[in-house]
Each structure stands twice: as structure tokens, then as C-alpha cells.
Design a protein around this motif. Structure first.
Motif, PDB file in Angstrom:
ATOM      1  N   HIS A  29      -9.550 -14.632  11.148  1.00  0.00           N
ATOM      2  CA  HIS A  29     -10.197 -13.915  12.456  1.00  0.00           C
ATOM      3  C   HIS A  29     -10.517 -14.803  13.616  1.00  0.00           C
ATOM      4  O   HIS A  29     -10.037 -14.356  14.769  1.00  0.00           O
ATOM      5  CB  HIS A  29     -11.555 -13.427  11.763  1.00  0.00           C
ATOM      6  CG  HIS A  29     -12.270 -12.462  13.103  1.00  0.00           C
ATOM      7  ND1 HIS A  29     -13.191 -13.126  13.706  1.00  0.00           N
ATOM      8  CD2 HIS A  29     -12.457 -11.170  13.117  1.00  0.00           C
ATOM      9  CE1 HIS A  29     -13.844 -12.293  14.375  1.00  0.00           C
ATOM     10  NE2 HIS A  29     -13.181 -11.119  14.131  1.00  0.00           N
ATOM     11  N   ALA A  30     -10.799 -16.085  13.355  1.00  0.00           N
ATOM     12  CA  ALA A  30     -11.081 -16.804  14.495  1.00  0.00           C
ATOM     13  C   ALA A  30      -9.756 -17.357  15.125  1.00  0.00           C
ATOM     14  O   ALA A  30      -9.694 -17.378  16.487  1.00  0.00           O
ATOM     15  CB  ALA A  30     -11.721 -18.113  13.683  1.00  0.00           C
ATOM     16  N   ASN A  31      -8.537 -17.524  14.291  1.00  0.00           N
ATOM     17  CA  ASN A  31      -7.396 -17.786  14.941  1.00  0.00           C
ATOM     18  C   ASN A  31      -6.860 -16.646  15.536  1.00  0.00           C
ATOM     19  O   ASN A  31      -6.351 -16.790  16.951  1.00  0.00           O
ATOM     20  CB  ASN A  31      -6.375 -18.051  13.722  1.00  0.00           C
ATOM     21  CG  ASN A  31      -6.334 -19.361  13.393  1.00  0.00           C
ATOM     22  OD1 ASN A  31      -6.149 -20.385  14.339  1.00  0.00           O
ATOM     23  ND2 ASN A  31      -6.357 -19.765  12.144  1.00  0.00           N
ATOM     24  N   ALA A  32      -7.119 -15.418  15.512  1.00  0.00           N
ATOM     25  CA  ALA A  32      -6.650 -14.191  16.086  1.00  0.00           C
ATOM     26  C   ALA A  32      -7.406 -14.391  17.309  1.00  0.00           C
ATOM     27  O   ALA A  32      -6.863 -14.065  18.486  1.00  0.00           O
ATOM     28  CB  ALA A  32      -6.834 -13.166  15.225  1.00  0.00           C
ATOM     29  N   TYR A  33      -8.786 -14.464  17.418  1.00  0.00           N
ATOM     30  CA  TYR A  33      -9.626 -14.365  18.386  1.00  0.00           C
ATOM     31  C   TYR A  33      -9.332 -15.432  19.410  1.00  0.00           C
ATOM     32  O   TYR A  33      -8.960 -15.116  20.589  1.00  0.00           O
ATOM     33  CB  TYR A  33     -10.837 -14.411  17.773  1.00  0.00           C
ATOM     34  CG  TYR A  33     -12.046 -14.353  19.114  1.00  0.00           C
ATOM     35  CD1 TYR A  33     -11.869 -13.432  20.232  1.00  0.00           C
ATOM     36  CD2 TYR A  33     -13.265 -14.954  18.798  1.00  0.00           C
ATOM     37  CE1 TYR A  33     -12.789 -13.105  20.938  1.00  0.00           C
ATOM     38  CE2 TYR A  33     -14.422 -14.760  19.841  1.00  0.00           C
ATOM     39  CZ  TYR A  33     -14.180 -13.949  20.813  1.00  0.00           C
ATOM     40  OH  TYR A  33     -15.090 -13.760  21.859  1.00  0.00           O
ATOM     41  N   ARG A  34      -8.817 -16.594  18.795  1.00  0.00           N
ATOM     42  CA  ARG A  34      -8.271 -17.611  19.699  1.00  0.00           C
ATOM     43  C   ARG A  34      -7.155 -17.372  20.586  1.00  0.00           C
ATOM     44  O   ARG A  34      -7.091 -17.711  21.951  1.00  0.00           O
ATOM     45  CB  ARG A  34      -8.025 -18.913  19.132  1.00  0.00           C
ATOM     46  CG  ARG A  34      -7.383 -20.179  19.823  1.00  0.00           C
ATOM     47  CD  ARG A  34      -7.395 -21.301  19.126  1.00  0.00           C
ATOM     48  NE  ARG A  34      -6.842 -21.471  17.925  1.00  0.00           N
ATOM     49  CZ  ARG A  34      -6.471 -22.273  17.220  1.00  0.00           C
ATOM     50  NH1 ARG A  34      -6.753 -23.583  17.548  1.00  0.00           N
ATOM     51  NH2 ARG A  34      -5.777 -22.185  15.807  1.00  0.00           N
ATOM     52  N   ARG A  35      -6.144 -16.577  19.792  1.00  0.00           N
ATOM     53  CA  ARG A  35      -5.082 -16.380  20.356  1.00  0.00           C
ATOM     54  C   ARG A  35      -5.000 -15.294  21.499  1.00  0.00           C
ATOM     55  O   ARG A  35      -4.529 -15.455  22.629  1.00  0.00           O
ATOM     56  CB  ARG A  35      -3.958 -15.748  19.416  1.00  0.00           C
ATOM     57  CG  ARG A  35      -3.251 -16.769  18.430  1.00  0.00           C
ATOM     58  CD  ARG A  35      -1.978 -16.068  17.703  1.00  0.00           C
ATOM     59  NE  ARG A  35      -2.530 -15.047  16.833  1.00  0.00           N
ATOM     60  CZ  ARG A  35      -3.002 -15.529  15.566  1.00  0.00           C
ATOM     61  NH1 ARG A  35      -2.906 -16.802  15.002  1.00  0.00           N
ATOM     62  NH2 ARG A  35      -3.223 -14.456  14.486  1.00  0.00           N
ATOM     63  N   LEU A  36      -6.065 -14.341  21.514  1.00  0.00           N
ATOM     64  CA  LEU A  36      -6.508 -13.516  22.352  1.00  0.00           C
ATOM     65  C   LEU A  36      -7.332 -14.060  23.596  1.00  0.00           C
ATOM     66  O   LEU A  36      -6.758 -13.673  24.668  1.00  0.00           O
ATOM     67  CB  LEU A  36      -7.425 -12.469  21.631  1.00  0.00           C
ATOM     68  CG  LEU A  36      -6.888 -11.301  20.402  1.00  0.00           C
ATOM     69  CD1 LEU A  36      -7.724 -10.742  19.665  1.00  0.00           C
ATOM     70  CD2 LEU A  36      -5.712 -10.551  21.212  1.00  0.00           C
ATOM     71  N   LEU A  37      -8.231 -15.012  23.319  1.00  0.00           N
ATOM     72  CA  LEU A  37      -8.808 -15.806  24.576  1.00  0.00           C
ATOM     73  C   LEU A  37      -7.538 -16.407  25.463  1.00  0.00           C
ATOM     74  O   LEU A  37      -7.826 -16.312  26.517  1.00  0.00           O
ATOM     75  CB  LEU A  37      -9.733 -16.512  24.029  1.00  0.00           C
ATOM     76  CG  LEU A  37     -10.981 -15.917  23.248  1.00  0.00           C
ATOM     77  CD1 LEU A  37     -11.757 -17.135  22.809  1.00  0.00           C
ATOM     78  CD2 LEU A  37     -11.939 -15.227  24.292  1.00  0.00           C
ATOM     79  N   GLN A  38      -6.753 -17.119  24.699  1.00  0.00           N
ATOM     80  CA  GLN A  38      -6.011 -18.134  25.339  1.00  0.00           C
ATOM     81  C   GLN A  38      -4.861 -17.260  25.922  1.00  0.00           C
ATOM     82  O   GLN A  38      -4.217 -17.309  27.163  1.00  0.00           O
ATOM     83  CB  GLN A  38      -5.089 -18.716  24.332  1.00  0.00           C
ATOM     84  CG  GLN A  38      -6.467 -19.827  23.796  1.00  0.00           C
ATOM     85  CD  GLN A  38      -5.875 -20.944  22.852  1.00  0.00           C
ATOM     86  OE1 GLN A  38      -4.764 -21.285  22.408  1.00  0.00           O
ATOM     87  NE2 GLN A  38      -6.733 -22.053  22.589  1.00  0.00           N
ATOM     88  N   TYR A  39      -4.600 -15.892  25.627  1.00  0.00           N
ATOM     89  CA  TYR A  39      -3.676 -14.874  26.287  1.00  0.00           C
ATOM     90  C   TYR A  39      -4.415 -14.453  27.536  1.00  0.00           C
ATOM     91  O   TYR A  39      -3.804 -14.388  28.492  1.00  0.00           O
ATOM     92  CB  TYR A  39      -3.552 -13.532  25.211  1.00  0.00           C
ATOM     93  CG  TYR A  39      -2.650 -12.571  25.927  1.00  0.00           C
ATOM     94  CD1 TYR A  39      -1.102 -12.823  26.062  1.00  0.00           C
ATOM     95  CD2 TYR A  39      -3.186 -11.423  26.054  1.00  0.00           C
ATOM     96  CE1 TYR A  39      -0.541 -11.671  26.503  1.00  0.00           C
ATOM     97  CE2 TYR A  39      -2.350 -10.213  26.777  1.00  0.00           C
ATOM     98  CZ  TYR A  39      -1.250 -10.661  26.669  1.00  0.00           C
ATOM     99  OH  TYR A  39      -0.407  -9.531  27.224  1.00  0.00           O
ATOM    100  N   GLY A  40      -5.727 -14.072  27.461  1.00  0.00           N
ATOM    101  CA  GLY A  40      -6.364 -13.556  28.477  1.00  0.00           C
ATOM    102  C   GLY A  40      -6.487 -14.726  29.518  1.00  0.00           C
ATOM    103  O   GLY A  40      -6.361 -14.518  30.829  1.00  0.00           O
ATOM    104  N   LEU A  41      -6.674 -15.902  29.171  1.00  0.00           N
ATOM    105  CA  LEU A  41      -6.849 -17.179  30.198  1.00  0.00           C
ATOM    106  C   LEU A  41      -5.541 -17.364  30.854  1.00  0.00           C
ATOM    107  O   LEU A  41      -5.587 -17.500  31.968  1.00  0.00           O
ATOM    108  CB  LEU A  41      -7.256 -18.359  29.182  1.00  0.00           C
ATOM    109  CG  LEU A  41      -7.942 -19.552  29.936  1.00  0.00           C
ATOM    110  CD1 LEU A  41      -8.668 -20.373  29.350  1.00  0.00           C
ATOM    111  CD2 LEU A  41      -6.646 -20.384  30.687  1.00  0.00           C
TER     112      LEU A  41
END
Ligand SMILES: Cc1cc2nc3c(=O)[nH]c(=O)nc-3n(C[C@H](O)[C@H](O)[C@H](O)COP(=O)(O)OP(=O)(O)OC[C@H]3O[C@@H](n4cnc5c(N)ncnc54)[C@H](O)[C@@H]3O)c2cc1C
Length: 437
Positions: A97-109
């Protein structure tokens, strides 16, 4: 659906006040038609509108914003564009879950960065990293846990003690911190204005145009005080205001939080903290601690206190109380800077869900939403808004699987049970973290 509550903050957003020129958008007058109607011009709504416009250049997208674009919650935030989740957990499911969330944050950034670079948006974009700080030894365990989580994620970090923090932040207030290097700091009012100003030409933004009545049966219709939009499809990017609409099934509620910017430090005052670079810090407990920044123009930002705000309104008297609170807190953090004046104190809405997951996706025929930011939205809602546009247009993006993986907002009890639950929870968190302020 009648809109019963609209956001109102009876105070001045300091970030917007610092800007010389901000483009004003017209209010909607008369009837207009569109392929898509987006309600809300924060990070979610603007990212969604931009992506639909890119993918469907011949379609017309109308954005309705209740406030001035540079004055909404996205423009009132502390300006951290985060790259990492705050919590990871210990099971393999939580790690995924944290890995998925990190990918999403980094995509937004990375999309925000791409837009900022491409359009030369001047928003003081600064890659300064972030200090995750604890004041008392009571939170040593949480600092150790955060390090463990970053190690699990394979992220680079530094652990800093009081003396090292004194050097970098100019205060001995903090006992320890974990520094991660890739968080971005911005002027959020400049960023949101820049994002709105550089939307593709097939997007039209109307400000000061609250949707007062929204009909979703058949053709979408939204009435504003002086106009009406008819559209084929609707995206509700109203975050804190979402609870009022039955489509959200009460799975989200609004809270407000408060920020203060000081006057710029004089050269004499700066000499008292040493020659330090701009920085940003978040507290071990975001609900009960204080976020702090030192800006390039030598001001401090203090963000502290979170209030249950079901009516979406924060008045001037309450703002004044928080201005004094922030002044007292600042005096404790920087006892050597007693004569620094506070320049602006303001509030803004965030929206919370019980399990931290968003209300994201199709929520009715022809109606989509991304709400439930849970206190951080610059990178997150930028990613969620963009991916929602791709989802709505049936585009392929491997990150859509991550969106499914982060879950859906869970059930919340109705008011007044909700009020009692939230107030009780907040009282516990403030008591638990009383050593942090
Ligand atoms: C003081 C403060 C500090 C914060 N610090 C950070 C930070 O440093 N980093 C971070 O990532 N996040 C931070 N946040 C949270 C962040 O601002 C939000 O997560 C983000 O703004 C959410 O974006 P959004 O587009 O979902 O919603 P919003 O920005 O809330 O946008 C929703 C919009 O909908 C509009 N709206 C509502 N109802 C209607 C209607 N009926 N008609 C028309 N328009 C309507 C509202 O006016 C609003 O502009 C902070 C928030 C606050 C208040």
C-alpha cells in the motif's frame, strides 16, 4: 441537489497577499454549455481539467470555483509538495500500500514539476527536502519507527540530533528529526494561480461562481448566482465541501487548519539564528503538532491546530485566537526572536475520511470525484485528479491499478455521532502530543 454550505475563511491568505499580481477570473454570467463541468479549482479539479483537455482537445471543459482561484484551500496550504507517505505499517499488505501511495505521490509531484518548468510558473519551487521533527523524548519511538519505514521503502534519509538541528534550523526546540531530501516547497497561491493560468485553451475557468444547485439526472446542470452550466459529465473536486452532497454518502467530513506567516526577518534578527537556508519541517503528529517553514524571503510559516468545521466557515474571531496561539508558539521555538511580528494568519479546509482512503472514481452516472485529501493534497490530489481523467476516458495507465489498491473511503457515522467521535479523537491526540508544542 441543493448546496447548503460553502467554504468561507474570514481572513487573509498570506501567500496570496505576498504576490504582486494575480489574474482574476470572471464570474459566470448567463448560460453556458460544456462537455465537462469541473466544480472546484484546487489541485484535484485543475489536474483533472488539464488532463481531459489534453486528451480531448476538441471538447470544452468549464471549471466553476466558489472563491478566487488563488484564495482557495489549495492556495492556502503550507506549500509542501510531498514525495513520500508519512506511514508505512508493518505487514506486507501495508508495505505494498505504501509503495503504491509513494508511486502516486511521485507521479503527482513530477507532473507538477513538468507543468511548472514547461510554463515557467514562478512559485518559488524549491527542492529543499523536509525535516520530520519530534520535540520530546516521548516520540523517540515514532522517530525510530519512521526510520525503519524509510529503510523498508529503500529511501535515503538522515537522522539529526538537537545540535545538528540547531545548526540547520536556528533553534534548539527540536530533540530529533528525520530529514528526507526530495520534498518540494512552494508558494501555493502562486502555484495554483500558475496551474489555472496555463490550462489548455479548451478550458474556461469561472471564479466567485459557487454551484448552488446541481442536477445529475440526464444532462448535468449546475446553477450559480448569475448563470448556469449544462454539461454531459461532471467532476466534483470540492474536497472539504463534499459531505453536504448525498453522492458522497457521508464518507468524508471537513476540518480546518490554521497558518501564520511572519514579517521578513531583519538582518539583525537573521544574525540571531545563523546563516540558514530555507527549510520545512512537519511534526510527528500532524493533527496535534506544528508544521514550520523558513522561506527564501526570510519569513517563518507556522501551521498548527486542526478544528472540526462541519459548517465550512472560519470567522475572524477564531482566526484572531489562532494568531495569538501561533505568536506564543513561535516565541517558544525562537526565544531569541521575540520582536518578530506576525504578518498574516489564515485558515483553510481539509477533508478527512475514516480510513485515510479517498472518495475517488465514478460516483454516479456521468459523475466523478476525487475528495478526501486527509490533510495533504498538492502532489496527491494532482495525481488523483489526473488519473481520474484517464480513468473516465478509459485510458491506460499502470498507476490506475495503484489507485484501485489504495482502497475506498469507509463508512462514517451520521452527525451528531460523528461530531462526538471527531472531537473525542482530537482531544485524545492533543493530550497525547501535548509535549510537542
Ligand atoms: C493551512 C493548510 C496547510 C496545508 N498544508 C499542506 C501542505 O503543505 N502540503 C499538502 O500537500 N497539503 C497541505 N494542505 C492540504 C491541501 O491544501 C489540500 O489537501 C488540497 O488543497 C486539496 O486539494 P483539492 O483540490 O482536493 O481541494 P480544495 O483545494 O479544497 O479545492 C476544492 C475547491 O472546491 C471549491 N468548492 C467547494 N464547493 C463548491 C461549490 N459548490 N461550487 C464551486 N466551488 C466549490 C472550493 O472553494 C475549493 O476551491 C494544507 C491545508 C491547509 C488548509
Amino acid at each position: 441537489m441543493k448546496i447548503k454550505h460553502l467554504p468561507l475563511d474570514q481572513n487573509i491568505n498570506g501567500w496570496a497577499a505576498l504576490r504582486d499580481e494575480t489574474r482574476r477570473y470572471p464570474a459566470l454570467r448567463g448560460p453556458v454549455t460544456a462537455d465537462w463541468l469541473v466544480i472546484g479549482a484546487g489541485f484535484a479539479g485543475l489536474a483533472f481539467a488539464r488532463r481531459i483537455a489534453e486528451l480531448r482537445p476538441h471538447q470544452h471543459i468549464v471549471v466553476l470555483e466558489a472563491l478566487d482561484v488563488a484564495d482557495n484551500a489549495s492556495a492556502r496550504n503550507s506549500g509542501f509538495v510531498i514525495d513520500l507517505p508519512h506511514t508505512v505499517g508493518s505487514t506486507s499488505a501495508e508495505l505494498e500500500h505504501a509503495n503504491a501511495y509513494r508511486r502516486l505521490l511521485q507521479y503527482g509531484l513530477s507532473h507538477l514539476k513538468h507543468t511548472v518548468d514547461r510554463h515557467h510558473i514562478e512559485c518559488d519551487w524549491l527542492n529543499s527536502g523536509k525535516y520530520h521533527c519530534a520535540v520530546s523524548e516521548q516520540f523517540d519511538g515514532e522517530i525510530a519507527h519512521y526510520q525503519q519505514e524509510l529503510t523498508t521503502l529503500g529511501e535515503h534519509f538522515e537522522l539529526l540530533d538537537r545540535a545538528a538541528l540547531r545548526q540547520r534550523l536556528g533553534t534548539s526546540f527540536y530533540r530529533s528529526a528525520v530529514y528526507t531530501p526530495n520534498c518540494i516547497l512552494v508558494n501555493p497561491a502562486a502555484l495554483i494561480s500558475g496551474l489555472a493560468d496555463t490550462l489548455p485553451p479548451n478550458v474556461t475557468v469561472y471564479a466567485n461562481s459557487p454551484a448552488l444547485q446541481i442536477d445529475t439526472q440526464g444532462t448535468i446542470r449546475a446553477q450559480t448566482p448569475h448563470g448556469e452550466v449544462r454539461a454531459d459529465k461532471l467532476m466534483l473536486a470540492i474536497n472539504g465541501a463534499a459531505r453536504g452532497l448525498p453522492l458522497f454518502k457521508g464518507n468524508v467530513f471537513a476540518m480546518s487548519t490554521f497558518a501564520t506567516l511572519t514579517e521578513p526577518l531583519t538582518p539583525e534578527q537573521r544574525a540571531l539564528i545563523g546563516d540558514i537556508a530555507p527549510w520545512g519541517s512537519t511534526p510527528v503528529n500532524a493533527l496535534a503538532g506544528a508544521t514550520l517553514r523558513y522561506t527564501s524571503d526570510h519569513r517563518f510559516l507556522i501551521r498548527e491546530h486542526v478544528n472540526f468545521t462541519p459548517g465550512l466557515v472560519t470567522g475572524a474571531v477564531e482566526t484572531g485566537r489562532h494568531a495569538h496561539r501561533h505568536q506564543r508558539l513561535f516565541a517558544r521555538i525562537y526565544p531569541q526572536l521575540q520582536d518578530v511580528n506576525m504578518a498574516y494568519t489564515w485558515s483553510g479546509l481539509i477533508s478527512i475520511t475514516r480510513n485515510g482512503a479517498p472518495v475517488w472514481g465514478k460516483i454516479a452516472d456521468n459523475v466523478y470525484s476525487s475528495a478526501g485529501c486527509n490533510g495533504s493534497g498538492s502532489s496527491k490530489q494532482s495525481a488523483f485528479g489526473r488519473l481520474l481523467a484517464e480513468h473516465a476516458l478509459n485510458e491506460d495507465n499502470p498507476l490506475l491499478a495503484d489507485m484501485q489498491g489504495i482502497g475506498r473511503a469507509s463508512y462514517l457515522p451520521p452527525r451528531p455521532l460523528l461530531d462526538a467521535g471527531v472531537k473525542g479523537f482530537m482531544a485524545r491526540e492533543r493530550w497525547r502530543s501535548r509535549s510537542e508544542l
